[in-house]
Design a protein around this motif. Structure first.
Motif, short mmCIF file in Angstrom:
data_model
loop_
_atom_site.label_atom_id
_atom_site.label_comp_id
_atom_site.label_asym_id
_atom_site.label_seq_id
_atom_site.Cartn_x
_atom_site.Cartn_y
_atom_site.Cartn_z
N SER A 1 -2.76 -1.24 -10.28
CA SER A 1 -2.10 -2.18 -9.51
C SER A 1 -2.17 -2.01 -8.04
O SER A 1 -2.84 -1.02 -7.57
CB SER A 1 -0.47 -2.09 -9.93
OG SER A 1 0.08 -0.82 -9.29
N GLU A 2 -1.49 -2.91 -7.14
CA GLU A 2 -1.63 -2.66 -5.79
C GLU A 2 -1.18 -1.38 -5.50
O GLU A 2 -1.49 -0.84 -4.46
CB GLU A 2 -0.90 -3.88 -5.26
CG GLU A 2 -0.80 -3.73 -3.77
CD GLU A 2 -0.40 -4.97 -3.01
OE1 GLU A 2 -0.31 -5.12 -1.69
OE2 GLU A 2 0.49 -5.80 -3.76
N GLN A 3 -0.34 -0.72 -6.14
CA GLN A 3 0.53 0.69 -5.95
C GLN A 3 -0.61 1.66 -5.78
O GLN A 3 -0.56 2.78 -5.30
CB GLN A 3 1.68 0.91 -6.70
CG GLN A 3 3.01 -0.16 -6.50
CD GLN A 3 3.37 -0.39 -5.08
OE1 GLN A 3 3.53 0.63 -4.40
NE2 GLN A 3 3.51 -1.57 -4.71
N GLY A 4 -1.72 1.57 -6.52
CA GLY A 4 -2.56 2.43 -6.56
C GLY A 4 -3.30 2.97 -5.45
O GLY A 4 -3.39 3.99 -4.84
N LEU A 5 -3.65 1.87 -4.52
CA LEU A 5 -4.31 1.81 -3.34
C LEU A 5 -3.65 0.89 -2.33
O LEU A 5 -4.01 -0.19 -2.29
CB LEU A 5 -5.61 1.91 -3.43
CG LEU A 5 -6.64 1.93 -2.12
CD1 LEU A 5 -6.29 3.49 -1.31
CD2 LEU A 5 -8.09 2.11 -2.46
N PHE A 6 -2.53 1.41 -1.74
CA PHE A 6 -1.59 0.47 -1.11
C PHE A 6 -1.74 0.33 0.31
O PHE A 6 -2.03 1.27 1.15
CB PHE A 6 -0.08 0.98 -1.20
CG PHE A 6 0.80 0.01 -0.78
CD1 PHE A 6 1.33 -1.13 -1.28
CD2 PHE A 6 1.83 0.40 0.29
CE1 PHE A 6 2.08 -2.14 -0.89
CE2 PHE A 6 2.66 -0.65 0.74
CZ PHE A 6 2.84 -1.95 0.17
N SER A 7 -1.68 -0.98 1.02
CA SER A 7 -1.75 -1.26 2.20
C SER A 7 -3.33 -1.20 3.07
O SER A 7 -3.43 -1.08 3.96
CB SER A 7 -0.75 -0.68 3.04
OG SER A 7 -0.60 -1.33 4.26
N VAL A 8 -4.11 -1.21 2.21
CA VAL A 8 -5.42 -1.40 2.67
C VAL A 8 -5.97 -2.45 3.85
O VAL A 8 -6.46 -2.60 4.77
CB VAL A 8 -6.71 -1.35 1.69
CG1 VAL A 8 -8.07 -1.85 2.04
CG2 VAL A 8 -6.55 -0.33 0.64
#
Length: 602
Positions: free
Chosen positions: A537-544
């Motif tokens: 999910s977005e939490q896997g790699l957050f705020s790229v």
């Protein structure tokens, strides 16, 4: 000067090579209108030609090089089309040719670097990031079109001769620099060349049999890096080349160096990195001019474990190491095996001119103690056995090496480094650590010149990432295989102000990578590999989406992460740099399949 610049740009008609060549000319002229106008008039015919004469423009750029730099530029013709040239390989070859005039107060290497930078600044050669873990332009290359133009000059001015499968005629004059490219292992064509005048011999592809002969008595550079079919027997007469200064055997299949190597009293560079060599002949300590001794296996190779090393070290050996690990080998805990290093010579302290040494295996405290005599060392790589006294002696020796700029240490446990009250050297710009550490030493925060950090199996915590993030000059960070031991890896606000490459691989526990706003403001490349526990999910790699300077984003071998991949695509849409997104599902390598099958058998 805007008018002159617009004229030149318009006439270049968007051809990158023409713009780069002329830019190189302008960069080294005084920034005044009269100088640019003079140059504009000088090259006007080429710029106004219907068919832009790029060849003529490049020739003008070459003519504008300082006289003492022209030789080093033509020397680049030795390397084939599209070849990525390691900078240290090039510089040390230049130095071995003895064409460098050393001004007062400068070393030969400093002069060589100066010439290299001049060629880069004039766009005669271009930097390359062939090795993904390097953001310091450690590789370079010559543009194909430039290479085609300078090759005839090289044949005439530095007596270069290239023998490949398309070249059958013999040279018309004495040859100083010979290149054998893609040859089969035979001597038929070599008999037509007078070897007695050779100064350098370089082989690409297969190595001819009986290549080293007494006839090469004036040879200064023998570069056999990555050649195919080179055997120990081919080097048995190497001692008959008394003027040899550079011997490059990196990436070959040799397993032993002959004892006659000690006859090479002028030898400055010996490179046997990434070979099967496990020990050095005792007589190597008589090479009083030896400055660069590269042995062992590349740090990145160890990062990848056995999966790529199997091609160089046979699979049975790999399986044997695996079995030993299953039955409680001393190295099984950290994986920092001594197979990646070479045993240090008995009287290594005699090599007083050594500037580069590594990776050497230190098994006894006396060996560690002798290192403190090598006060000229700038780069050191060591692998230690698990003996407390040896570790204490190493710490003591490191404190004496005040010129040290690069340090690499392998050990099952690196906690002994915390016992040092001061950093090994405040000049350190590169630090590579392999082995359990737990927390960073307190002196880490004082390494303000540190620019490259590569960690393997260190088991660090989030607080240690914060310490690294506060260092002012770090441009590269590699967190590889168990180097971080928590579930959330966070890059905080205001941290890592200069970081350009972040390489994350093999962090088994990490579920989320969080990049806060105003962190990593100049990051260009972000690579995440083999982190199977990342949230899909977005939490896997957050705020790229905050990484506005990003030009490459990689998420590979992390399992089925389709939702995360989709989120990443959304986050980088609209980036002005149009970053490349590299994604693919986890693929089990051939070696991993073999190891898994073997595990089931036992």
């Amino acid at each position: 000067m805007v008018k002159q610049a617009k004229f030149i740009l318009e006439r270049c008609r968007g051809i990158p090579l023409a713009i780069a060549a002329i830019g190189g000319l302008l960069a080294n002229r005084p920034k005044v209108s009269s100088e640019w106008t003079t140059l504009q008039e000088h090259i006007r015919p080429e710029l106004e030609s219907a068919a832009l004469d790029v060849k003529r423009i490049i020739s003008l750029t070459y003519d504008g090089l300082p006289y003492n730099v022209k030789f080093f530029f033509l020397y680049m013709s030795i390397f084939p089309k599209n070849h990525e040239i390691r900078r240290t390989r090039l510089l040390r070859r230049w130095m071995a040719e003895v064409y460098i005039e050393k001004p007062h107060g400068m070393t030969l290497e400093q002069v060589a670097k100066s010439h290299y930078n001049k060629l880069i600044n004039r766009r005669m050669i271009e930097t390359s990031n062939k090795v993904g873990n390097s953001m310091t332009s450690e590789y370079c290359r010559v543009h194909d079109r430039i290479l085609k133009i300078i090759l005839p000059k090289s044949v005439e001015d530095i007596q270069l001769f290239i023998m490949d499968k398309h070249y059958n005629e013999a040279p018309q004059s004495n040859v100083r620099h010979l290149v054998l490219a893609r040859q089969k292992r035979n001597e038929e064509k070599l008999t037509r060349i007078k070897l007695a005048c050779l100064r350098s011999l370089t082989v690409f592809g297969e190595c001819p049999v009986s290549l080293v002969t007494r006839e090469l008595r004036l040879l200064r550079v023998l570069d056999l890096e990555d050649t195919i079919g080179l055997t120990n027997e081919d080097l048995k007469d190497i001692g008959q080349l008394p003027h040899l200064r550079y011997l490059g055997l990196r990436g070959t299949d040799i397993s032993e160096l002959p004892s006659c190597l000690q006859n090479l009293r002028f030898l400055e560079t010996l490179d046997v990195k990434d070979t099967k060599v496990t020990h050095l002949p005792a007589g190597i300590v008589y090479l009083e001019n030896l400055s660069y001794l590269r042995v062992g296996v590349n740090f990145a190779t160890e990062k990848m474990g056995e999966e790529k090393n199997a091609s160089k070290r046979n699979l049975l050996g790999t399986l044997a190491d695996f079995v030993c690990g299953c039955h409680g080998s001393n190295n099984s805990e950290s994986g920092c095996s001594s197979q990646f290093s070479v045993r240090a010579p008995e009287k290594i302290q005699k090599l007083s001119k050594l500037q580069v040494l590594g990776v050497v295996h230190i098994a006894r405290s006396q060996e560690a103690k002798k290192l403190r005599k090598l006060t000229n060392l700038r780069k050191l790589g060591v692998h230690l056995d698990a003996v407390d006294k040896t570790r204490r002696e190493l710490c003591s020796s490191l404190s004496s090496l005040v010129q040290l700029e690069q340090l690499e240490v392998h050990c099952d446990s690196l906690e002994f480094l915390k016992g040092m009250t001061e950093p090994p050297s405040r000049r350190l710009v590169s630090l590579r650590l392999c082995g359990h550490l737990g927390n960073l030493p307190r002196w880490m925060s004082r390494l303000t010149n540190l620019s490259k950090i590569k960690l393997l199996r260190t088991g660090l915590k989030q607080e240690d990432i914060e310490v690294i993030g506060s260092l002012p000059n770090v441009i590269l960070l590699g967190l590889w295989k168990e180097s971080f031991g928590e579930e959330c890896l966070s890059f905080g606000k205001g941290k890592f102000r200069m970081l350009k490459l972040l390489d994350i691989e093999g962090l088994k526990k990490v579920k989320t990578i969080c990049i806060e706003n105003d962190a990593l403001p100049v990051l260009e490349k972000l690579r995440v590999r083999k982190c199977l526990e990342l949230y899909n999910s977005e939490q896997g790699l957050f705020s790229v989406k905050s990484l506005k300077n990003l030009n490459e984003l990689e998420l590979t071998n992390c399992g089925d992460k389709l939702e995360l991949e989709m989120q990443l695509r959304r986050q980088i849409i609209g980036f002005s740099n149009r970053p490349v997104l590299i994604t693919r599902k986890y693929v089990v390598t051939w070696t991993e399949r073999m190891l898994n099958s073997f595990y089931r058998l036992i």
